[in-house]
Every structure is written in structure tokens, then in C-alpha cells.
Design a protein around this motif. Structure first.
Motif, PDB file in Angstrom:
ATOM      1  N   GLU A  12       0.992  -1.029  -0.007  1.00 49.62           N
ATOM      2  CA  GLU A  12      -0.155  -0.001   0.617  1.00 49.62           C
ATOM      3  C   GLU A  12       0.857   1.106   0.190  1.00 49.62           C
ATOM      4  O   GLU A  12       1.561   1.016   0.936  1.00 49.62           O
ATOM      5  CB  GLU A  12      -1.183   0.026   1.063  1.00 49.62           C
ATOM      6  N   VAL A  13       0.572   1.567  -1.378  1.00 52.38           N
ATOM      7  CA  VAL A  13       2.006   3.399  -0.677  1.00 52.38           C
ATOM      8  C   VAL A  13       0.826   4.462  -0.371  1.00 52.38           C
ATOM      9  O   VAL A  13      -0.151   4.423  -0.243  1.00 52.38           O
ATOM     10  CB  VAL A  13       1.603   3.598  -2.995  1.00 52.38           C
ATOM     11  N   LYS A  14       1.374   4.695   0.738  1.00 53.97           N
ATOM     12  CA  LYS A  14       0.558   6.251   1.768  1.00 53.97           C
ATOM     13  C   LYS A  14       2.054   7.404   1.240  1.00 53.97           C
ATOM     14  O   LYS A  14       2.882   7.326   1.355  1.00 53.97           O
ATOM     15  CB  LYS A  14       1.032   6.207   2.833  1.00 53.97           C
ATOM     16  N   GLN A  15       1.173   8.351   1.201  1.00 52.35           N
ATOM     17  CA  GLN A  15       1.935   9.591   0.327  1.00 52.35           C
ATOM     18  C   GLN A  15       2.716  10.594   2.016  1.00 52.35           C
ATOM     19  O   GLN A  15       1.662  10.827   3.271  1.00 52.35           O
ATOM     20  CB  GLN A  15       1.148  10.422  -0.277  1.00 52.35           C
ATOM     21  N   ILE A  16       3.653  10.719   2.343  1.00 51.65           N
ATOM     22  CA  ILE A  16       3.851  11.436   3.186  1.00 51.65           C
ATOM     23  C   ILE A  16       4.238  13.354   2.842  1.00 51.65           C
ATOM     24  O   ILE A  16       5.153  12.820   1.562  1.00 51.65           O
ATOM     25  CB  ILE A  16       5.340  10.980   3.662  1.00 51.65           C
ATOM     26  N   THR A  17       4.062  14.068   3.252  1.00 53.51           N
ATOM     27  CA  THR A  17       4.609  14.691   2.835  1.00 53.51           C
ATOM     28  C   THR A  17       5.577  16.513   3.835  1.00 53.51           C
ATOM     29  O   THR A  17       5.099  15.934   4.866  1.00 53.51           O
ATOM     30  CB  THR A  17       2.989  16.120   2.559  1.00 53.51           C
ATOM     31  N   LYS A  19       6.678  19.659   4.762  1.00 56.08           N
ATOM     32  CA  LYS A  19       6.927  21.810   4.232  1.00 56.08           C
ATOM     33  C   LYS A  19       7.443  21.871   5.045  1.00 56.08           C
ATOM     34  O   LYS A  19       7.532  21.675   6.004  1.00 56.08           O
ATOM     35  CB  LYS A  19       5.436  21.427   4.946  1.00 56.08           C
ATOM     36  N   SER A  30       4.154  15.798   7.359  1.00 56.93           N
ATOM     37  CA  SER A  30       2.889  14.874   7.616  1.00 56.93           C
ATOM     38  C   SER A  30       3.294  13.289   7.336  1.00 56.93           C
ATOM     39  O   SER A  30       2.908  13.023   6.629  1.00 56.93           O
ATOM     40  CB  SER A  30       1.833  15.703   7.186  1.00 56.93           C
ATOM     41  N   PRO A  32       0.539  10.118   6.274  1.00 52.75           N
ATOM     42  CA  PRO A  32      -0.570   9.028   5.450  1.00 52.75           C
ATOM     43  C   PRO A  32      -1.610   9.759   6.401  1.00 52.75           C
ATOM     44  O   PRO A  32      -2.376   9.903   5.755  1.00 52.75           O
ATOM     45  CB  PRO A  32       0.252   8.357   5.136  1.00 52.75           C
TER      46      PRO A  32
END
Length: 76
Positions: A12-17, A19, A30, A32
Motif C-alpha cells: 500500500e502506497v501512502k504519501q508523506i508530505t 513542508k 505530515s 499519511p
């Protein structure tokens, strides 16, 4: 002959942001499950409260009301 068991692996690909703030020495990661809404952080713990001999930049761990880690703030 022995039967081989097959495993199904689900990636499962989850996005980490990440900033960056106005200053180049501040960043926020941030995770996922971060809802990106005002008031979503229920508790913040400074890393040096968890690791007594920690030496490094100020790092704050943000948790939601369920106790899940949702973000990491790094102050250089």
C-alpha cells in the motif's frame, strides 16, 4: 513432494508530505494519517522527553486524539 505455501503481499502506497516553514531551519513531516485540519493535534511530545541523552535539533511529535503519530516538527 511438499506443497509450497504462497503468500500474497499487498503493498500500500501512502504519501508523506514535507513542508518547510518560512525559515530554512524548520520543517514539518505530515504522516499519511494526518487529516490537515485545524485542531487535529491533541498532544505534542518533545523528543528529548523520550530520550534522556538526546542531542540534536528540537523535534516535536504530534499525536491525534487516538494517540496515533500524525506529524513531526523539526526545528534546526
Amino acid at each position: 513432494m511438499e506443497k509450497r505455501k504462497t503468500r500474497t503481499k499487498i503493498n500500500e502506497v501512502k504519501q508523506i508530505t514535507l513542508k518547510l516553514a518560512i525559515t530554512p531551519t524548520t520543517g514539518y513531516v505530515s504522516l499519511p494519517n494526518h487529516p490537515h485540519t485545524v485542531g487535529c493535534v491533541d498532544n505534542t511530545i518533545q523528543l528529548d522527553q523520550l530520550i534522556e541523552a538526546y542531542k540534536g535539533p528540537s523535534i516535536y511529535l504530534d499525536f491525534n486524539k487516538s494517540g496515533e503519530l500524525i506529524g513531526i516538527e523539526i526545528l534546526g
